[in-house]
Design a protein around this motif. Structure first.
Motif: not given
Length: 113
Positions: A10-12, A16-17, A77-78
């Motif tokens: 989900g984080l990736l 990417k968005a 990532l967060e």
């Protein structure tokens, strides 16, 4: 471990968005996590799991260690998402200030409406 994997996925996707220019600082780190660290970690976990009984305490410990590593990556990532989001807000705020300075009467008229 599956919850940690889902969190990473989900984080990736969220990263990417984010428009690339807002995650420019994070791009190299993101690529490293996605292309090197995640595959290497998953592969090492699978190989380690193959050496123990699937229902053993050792297997559970390996899964716990794997999940902990995934959670470390998730935290990174967060942070990258937070920095990208803050950069986007900062850029919008800057542009808003420029507009307010350039067109001061338009904002005054709008406030009075």
């Amino acid at each position: 471990a599956r919850m940690a994997e889902a969190r990473i996925t989900g984080l990736l996707a969220r990263l990417k968005a984010v428009p690339e220019e807002l995650r420019e600082e994070a791009t190299i780190e993101l690529e490293g996590i996605e292309q090197r660290h995640m595959p290497a970690l998953s592969k090492a976990h699978r190989k380690a799991r193959a050496t123990v009984s699937p229902t053993s305490q050792q297997a559970d410990e390996l899964d716990t260690d794997y999940a902990a590593s995934l959670n470390r990556l998730s935290a990174t990532l967060e942070q990258m998402l937070d920095r990208s989001t803050a950069l986007g807000r900062d850029r919008l705020q800057w542009q808003s200030l420029v507009i307010e300075e350039r067109f001061p009467t338009a904002s005054v008229e709008k406030d009075q409406a």
